[in-house]
Write a protein that holds these residues in place. Structure first.
Motif, mmCIF file in Angstrom:
data_model
loop_
_atom_site.group_PDB
_atom_site.id
_atom_site.type_symbol
_atom_site.label_atom_id
_atom_site.label_comp_id
_atom_site.label_asym_id
_atom_site.label_seq_id
_atom_site.Cartn_x
_atom_site.Cartn_y
_atom_site.Cartn_z
ATOM 1 N N THR A 57 -10.670 -9.590 -8.155
ATOM 2 C CA THR A 57 -10.397 -10.587 -9.197
ATOM 3 C C THR A 57 -10.705 -11.999 -8.706
ATOM 4 O O THR A 57 -9.980 -12.948 -8.973
ATOM 5 N N SER A 58 -11.822 -12.137 -7.933
ATOM 6 C CA SER A 58 -12.126 -13.444 -7.356
ATOM 7 C C SER A 58 -12.542 -14.459 -8.446
ATOM 8 O O SER A 58 -12.966 -14.088 -9.540
ATOM 9 N N GLN A 59 -12.401 -15.700 -8.091
ATOM 10 C CA GLN A 59 -12.665 -16.787 -9.053
ATOM 11 C C GLN A 59 -14.092 -16.773 -9.590
ATOM 12 O O GLN A 59 -14.342 -17.016 -10.778
ATOM 13 N N GLN A 60 -15.040 -16.477 -8.686
ATOM 14 C CA GLN A 60 -16.455 -16.516 -9.075
ATOM 15 C C GLN A 60 -16.701 -15.691 -10.328
ATOM 16 O O GLN A 60 -17.426 -16.065 -11.232
ATOM 17 N N ARG A 61 -16.044 -14.520 -10.331
ATOM 18 C CA ARG A 61 -16.278 -13.584 -11.415
ATOM 19 C C ARG A 61 -15.902 -14.252 -12.768
ATOM 20 O O ARG A 61 -16.673 -14.245 -13.733
ATOM 21 N N ALA A 62 -14.707 -14.811 -12.748
ATOM 22 C CA ALA A 62 -14.210 -15.441 -13.986
ATOM 23 C C ALA A 62 -15.112 -16.602 -14.397
ATOM 24 O O ALA A 62 -15.473 -16.754 -15.558
ATOM 25 N N ARG A 63 -15.494 -17.368 -13.342
ATOM 26 C CA ARG A 63 -16.307 -18.568 -13.637
ATOM 27 C C ARG A 63 -17.636 -18.196 -14.279
ATOM 28 O O ARG A 63 -18.053 -18.747 -15.300
ATOM 29 N N ILE A 64 -18.306 -17.184 -13.673
ATOM 30 C CA ILE A 64 -19.635 -16.814 -14.156
ATOM 31 C C ILE A 64 -19.524 -16.230 -15.557
ATOM 32 O O ILE A 64 -20.340 -16.492 -16.441
ATOM 33 N N THR A 65 -18.447 -15.402 -15.744
ATOM 34 C CA THR A 65 -18.253 -14.816 -17.069
ATOM 35 C C THR A 65 -18.076 -15.934 -18.110
ATOM 36 O O THR A 65 -18.659 -15.892 -19.198
ATOM 37 N N THR A 66 -17.272 -16.903 -17.729
ATOM 38 C CA THR A 66 -17.056 -18.036 -18.642
ATOM 39 C C THR A 66 -18.368 -18.772 -18.928
ATOM 40 O O THR A 66 -18.699 -19.086 -20.081
#
Lengths: 580, 138
Positions: A57-66
């Motif tokens: 659940t790393s930040q990168q994942r959320a950021r890129i998805t966003t």
């Protein structure tokens, strides 16, 4: 060396204690080791899970998805990179600016063609994402010198030609702080490793580290392996990524409690063994010392010291044994003394009887012979000096007196000889029986020289005997005289002396072809004054064979006879043979 | 008090003494015989010191008062009598008697036969030997 319970018992107890202690230690050690392993495995699994969840659940994942859903980006990609370039770039910068790990951010169409890029770093193989994929995807780790990178990509749009891919290349932050933070999170000694499930590269979040062995990476359970030192680790795949984490602990840390158990228990065990050995030694001494005492006393008593006693101990079995032993020794001693007293008393009585018997024989010898000599002497004087005044009948009667006094004298002499036999001491020596028999036979031949018929005495080779030569000579003499006497009326008198084996001994025999005897009375032959023939037929007092029997018996031998009336008789006697 | 004595006969049994004397008489040896009836008499015979010395003593062992072995012991202990030959003439053929007699210095030991002829022969042979053949020290 003598077998001793005193030594064997403590040795046995100590060995037993040692074995039990070692077994207990081994079992305890095994148990502790197993328990601490299980505990460590739980810790490792927990650390794995935590780390995997963090990475997943790393930040990168959320950021890129966003970012992939950003309207400017969507518009730019929908236009195939033709429109809204400035707006897209602005949106990208918004994201990249607040992260230090960003290496580059790029926009591509679904075929992978680069449309827009910020930053210089690019991946050889992009993370390909299919159109319509909801969440971002991570790519494999990539190593550049001492730095690790990975791609993370997200799909923007749902169709091949209606969108594209947003991909970021991120640098993994490797520093000691991260590592320490993670290790602290997992509880101290645990090392957390992170890397590609397929192989290189791997990191401990501070530096690049060698890849854990394949068997660790492919195993779902804990494995031991050597990495500088012996380690135990568990691998866990990070879901939705090509990554894997491994939590590991040095074996020495895992086994520390077991080792600690051993270290704390070993002195206690040693103490137990020592105390046990001492107790066994003391107990054994306590038990065996009285036993040794009893044994020594029993040995002393067995060798004749009847006054030996043992100190009576306490009230236990040993004390009772000692007291029973003393009672027994007392009884043995008492009966021994009683017996000795009895023997002494009987011996004295016997000596008295013997002395009486001797003085009786002496009296018989002296006092019986004197009157007899007077009767004979005066009867002879009558016959010699007054013959002329005596009628023939008176002369005949004096002759009868003469004959009977002679016979009585002979009887007294024989009886005395017989009674003396019981008292004379036997001196045994090797005796040449052949030579002795020859001597006796020659004597007999001389004595029988006056007889009318011929007398033949044949002597076979005879084995030597052991005995009193004088007495054995009397045996032979009596037997040969007997044989000569009872063959006196034979035309061809024949006496044979020989020997034959008899139950391990030698039986000597004297055989004649004389008057013989009725076998029914064979047992009467050897009795004193027993005669099977009247004195008219054959003279004699009936003591000769009794003397033979007594001499042979005193030598430890046997006598017996067989015969038939008018067909001769054979007299046998055995003697203990000459020792070789 | 004694005349010449060749033989001193120490014998308690009158019959034996008579038979002995008869046997000696047949060899003409009976004239110089003195008979003692017990051991004490025999000791008295020598105790005077001045009496005649017999050529031989015929000594029975079983005697009243003092027994023959004691008489023998005293004779052989006394320097004046120890060279007188002593012939033990007894009914006993017991070995201890024979041994003790010789140990005390008896010169001969003869068992009296029951048979009279044998007895007479033995007595007369002894008398002949010691009185006529033997040479005592002067």
């Amino acid at each position: 060396m003598r077998q001793s319970i005193q030594r064997k018992l403590p040795l046995f107890v100590t060995t037993l204690l040692l074995a039990v202690t070692i077994a207990l230690l081994t079992i305890g050690y095994g148990e502790v080791r197993q328990a601490s392993r299980a505990l460590s495995d739980k810790r490792l699994q927990l650390a794995d899970s935590v780390l995997a969840a963090l990475l997943q659940t790393s930040q990168q994942r959320a950021r890129i998805t966003t970012l992939a859903k950003d309207s400017a980006i969507v518009a730019f990609l929908r236009s195939g990179g033709q429109r809204g370039r400035a707006q897209a770039l602005a949106a990208m910068r918004r994201i990249t600016n607040d992260t230090v790990t960003n290496a580059s951010l790029e926009l591509r169409d679904f075929s992978g063609r680069l449309l827009l890029r910020t930053g210089r770093f690019t991946l050889a193989d992009s993370v390909l994402v299919s159109p319509g994929t909801d969440s971002a995807r991570f790519g494999p780790l990539l190593r550049r010198d001492t730095l690790l990178y990975f791609g993370v990509a997200a799909a923007s749009g749902h169709a091949e030609h209606d969108g594209g891919i947003v991909q970021q290349v991120a640098r993994l932050q490797l520093n000691d702080r991260t590592r320490r933070t993670l290790t602290g999170l997992a509880g101290g000694d645990v090392s957390l490793l992170f890397g590609d499930a397929a192989g290189d590269p791997w990191t401990d979040f501070a530096t690049i580290v060698p890849t854990p062995p394949e068997r660790v990476r492919t195993s779902a359970t804990a494995m031991n392996y050597d990495r500088g030192e012996t380690k135990r680790g568990i691998a866990k795949a990070v879901l939705g990524t090509p990554w894997m984490v491994v939590a590991e602990l040095p074996s020495r840390v895992i086994l520390a409690p077991a080792r600690g158990y051993l270290l704390s228990m070993a002195p206690i065990a040693a103490l137990i063994v020592l105390v046990g050995a001492l107790a066994a030694w003391w107990g054994s001494r306590r038990i065996t010392t009285p036993l040794v005492g009893v044994t020594h006393a029993a040995e002393a008593i067995a060798s004749g010291d009847l006054e030996q006693r043992v100190p009576a101990g306490g009230d236990d079995e040993l004390g009772r044994l000692a007291r029973s032993f003393n009672t027994m020794a007392e009884q043995v001693s008492r009966s021994h003394h009683q017996l000795e007293a009895q023997v002494a008393q009987r011996t004295q009585a016997l000596e008295g009887i013997n002395a009486e018997l001797e003085s009786f024989s002496y009296s018989v010898s002296h006092d019986l012979r004197a009157p007899l000599r007077a009767i004979h002497g005066f009867a002879r004087i009558l016959l010699e000096d007054h013959n002329a005044q005596l009628e023939p009948e008176a002369q005949r009667l004096l002759g009868v007196i003469d004959q009977n006094t002679r016979r009585m004298g002979q009887l007294i002499d024989d009886l005395l000889a017989f009674s003396r036999l019981g008292r004379t001491e036997i001196v045994t020596r090797p005796v040449d029986m052949k030579e002795l028999t020859q001597l006796v036979a020659d004597e007999i031949q001389r004595g029988e020289a006056g007889r009318n018929e011929s007398l033949e005495i044949r002597i076979d080779p005879l084995p030597p005997a052991r005995g009193d030569r004088g007495l054995l000579r009397q045996v032979m003499s009596n037997l040969l005289q007997n044989a000569a006497k009872f063959t006196r009326d034979r035309a061809k008198a024949r006496i044979e002396v020989g020997s034959q084996p008899d139950a391990g001994q030698t039986a000597y025999y004297v055989r004649d072809n004389g008057a013989g005897f009725d076998a029914r009375y064979a047992d009467k032959l050897f009795g004193v004054f027993q005669r099977l023939h009247s004195t008219d037929q054959f003279d004699g007092t009936g003591v000769g064979l009794a003397i033979v029997k007594r001499i042979v018996q005193r030598h430890g031998g046997r006598v017996w006879a067989d015969g038939k009336v008018d067909e001769g008789a054979t007299f046998y006697f055995t003697l203990p043979g000459e020792e070789r | 008090m004694h005349g010449g004595v060749d033989i001193l006969l120490v014998e308690d049994n009158a019959n034996d003494a008579e038979l002995t004397l008869r046997a000696l008489k047949q060899r003409n040896l009976a004239n110089q015989v003195h008979v003692c009836r017990d051991g004490a008499e025999a000791i008295d015979f020598f105790s005077g010191g001045a009496g005649p010395v017999p050529k031989v003593v015929l000594l029975d062992l079983k005697l009243p008062k003092v027994d023959g072995l004691e008489v023998l012991r005293r004779l052989k202990q006394d320097g004046r009598t120890k060279s007188i030959p002593v012939v033990v003439l007894t009914s006993s053929r017991e070995e201890p008697d024979i041994e003790r007699a010789y140990a005390l210095g008896a010169n001969s030991y003869i068992v009296k036969p029951v048979d009279f002829e044998a007895f007479a022969r033995a007595v007369s042979d002894v008398g002949l030997y010691w009185v006529l053949l033997n040479h005592p020290p002067q």
